[in-house]
Design a protein around this motif. Structure first.
Motif, short mmCIF file in Angstrom:
data_model
loop_
_atom_site.label_atom_id
_atom_site.label_comp_id
_atom_site.label_asym_id
_atom_site.label_seq_id
_atom_site.Cartn_x
_atom_site.Cartn_y
_atom_site.Cartn_z
N ARG A 74 0.72 -1.17 0.18
CA ARG A 74 0.08 0.05 -0.04
C ARG A 74 1.01 1.27 -0.04
O ARG A 74 1.94 1.18 0.73
CB ARG A 74 -1.02 0.00 1.18
N PRO A 75 0.57 2.22 -0.58
CA PRO A 75 -0.56 2.34 -1.46
C PRO A 75 -0.50 1.52 -2.89
O PRO A 75 0.64 1.03 -3.32
CB PRO A 75 -0.75 3.76 -2.06
N LEU A 76 -1.54 1.23 -3.32
CA LEU A 76 -1.87 0.36 -4.50
C LEU A 76 -2.69 1.30 -5.48
O LEU A 76 -3.70 1.82 -5.14
CB LEU A 76 -2.60 -1.13 -3.93
N HIS A 77 -2.23 1.31 -6.80
CA HIS A 77 -2.92 2.01 -7.57
C HIS A 77 -3.54 1.32 -8.49
O HIS A 77 -3.32 0.00 -8.76
CB HIS A 77 -1.76 2.84 -8.32
N ALA A 78 -4.73 2.03 -9.45
CA ALA A 78 -5.34 1.49 -10.26
C ALA A 78 -5.84 2.52 -11.31
O ALA A 78 -5.73 3.66 -10.89
CB ALA A 78 -6.69 0.70 -9.82
N ARG A 79 -5.98 1.96 -12.51
CA ARG A 79 -6.75 3.16 -13.39
C ARG A 79 -7.57 2.54 -14.26
O ARG A 79 -7.76 1.42 -14.51
CB ARG A 79 -5.59 3.46 -14.51
N ALA A 80 -8.62 3.49 -14.60
CA ALA A 80 -9.57 2.70 -15.65
C ALA A 80 -10.22 3.83 -16.50
O ALA A 80 -10.13 5.13 -16.04
CB ALA A 80 -10.94 2.17 -14.84
N ALA A 81 -10.38 3.57 -17.82
CA ALA A 81 -11.34 4.55 -18.75
C ALA A 81 -12.31 5.31 -17.82
O ALA A 81 -13.14 4.52 -17.14
CB ALA A 81 -11.69 3.99 -19.99
N SER A 82 -12.42 6.61 -17.76
CA SER A 82 -13.60 7.32 -16.90
C SER A 82 -14.64 7.01 -17.23
O SER A 82 -15.82 6.93 -16.43
CB SER A 82 -13.29 8.73 -16.98
N ASP A 83 -14.90 6.26 -18.70
CA ASP A 83 -16.42 5.98 -18.86
C ASP A 83 -16.68 4.48 -18.80
O ASP A 83 -17.84 3.87 -19.27
CB ASP A 83 -16.72 6.36 -20.56
N ASN A 84 -15.80 3.79 -18.19
CA ASN A 84 -15.93 2.32 -17.83
C ASN A 84 -16.66 2.32 -16.34
O ASN A 84 -15.77 1.90 -15.27
CB ASN A 84 -14.76 1.76 -17.90
N ALA A 85 -17.89 2.81 -16.25
CA ALA A 85 -18.47 2.65 -15.01
C ALA A 85 -18.45 1.31 -14.15
O ALA A 85 -18.26 1.25 -12.81
CB ALA A 85 -20.08 3.12 -15.17
N ALA A 86 -18.49 0.21 -14.98
CA ALA A 86 -18.50 -0.98 -14.22
C ALA A 86 -17.13 -1.29 -13.57
O ALA A 86 -17.10 -1.75 -12.41
CB ALA A 86 -18.66 -2.19 -14.99
N SER A 87 -15.88 -1.04 -14.24
CA SER A 87 -14.72 -1.11 -13.49
C SER A 87 -14.45 -0.09 -12.52
O SER A 87 -14.06 -0.77 -11.27
CB SER A 87 -13.63 -0.91 -14.81
N LEU A 88 -14.97 0.95 -12.54
CA LEU A 88 -14.66 2.07 -11.48
C LEU A 88 -15.51 1.70 -10.40
O LEU A 88 -15.45 1.66 -8.99
CB LEU A 88 -15.30 3.20 -11.96
#
Length: 158
Positions: free
Chosen positions: A111-125
């Motif tokens: 920790r910290p642990l990071h992640a990224r997702a396309a801002s329009d990928n509501a399911a992943s967010l």
């Protein structure tokens, strides 16, 4: 409906199915930040050799009721440990991603642990925020799958 979700190390026999998952046009669009050419098997194999040989990468397949239904990994990028995952579209909406992320978080304790997702990928967010990740900003980058600059949300788990 998938009952049990487990993780195990990636085996050579998994590569064909993982390659097929990562070629699915709808999944590629949602992920956005993908390989330049999802149909390029040589590039896929070279990438998998590289990440499987990297001691800083924890790469697992996701099993749903004993069958490979995706992959999940942690890796170090520019000094930060990040996670990524890919779920077979055939099992979207069945809670597989959320359960796989929870299992990964038990094994990857950095920790910290990071992640990224396309801002329009509501399911992943939604998967990431349910796991405790907090949005900390956005960035714009070139998404090969969409052949355009798009916004991605940056998240951190403390």
């Amino acid at each position: 409906m998938i009952g049990e979700v487990t993780l195990r190390g990636v085996e050579d026999a998994d590569l064909d199915v993982l390659f097929e998952f990562m070629r699915d046009p709808e999944a590629v669009w949602m992920a956005a930040f993908t390989a330049k050419d999802p149909d390029d098997r040589e590039a896929f194999d070279a990438h998998m050799r590289k990440i499987r040989a990297n001691p800083e990468t924890f790469n697992q397949v996701i099993l749903g009721d004993g069958v490979v239904v995706g992959s999940i990994a942690s890796f170090v990028l520019e000094g930060d440990t990040e996670i990524t995952y890919w779920i077979d579209r055939a099992v979207w909406g069945q809670g597989v991603a959320g359960r796989a992320v929870a299992l990964l978080l038990e094994r990857v304790t950095v920790r910290p642990l990071h992640a990224r997702a396309a801002s329009d990928n509501a399911a992943s967010l939604r998967v990431l925020t349910r796991a405790g990740f907090k949005p900390v900003g956005t960035d714009t980058g070139y998404a090969a799958a969409r052949k355009a600059e798009i916004e991605e949300t940056i998240l951190v788990l403390s």
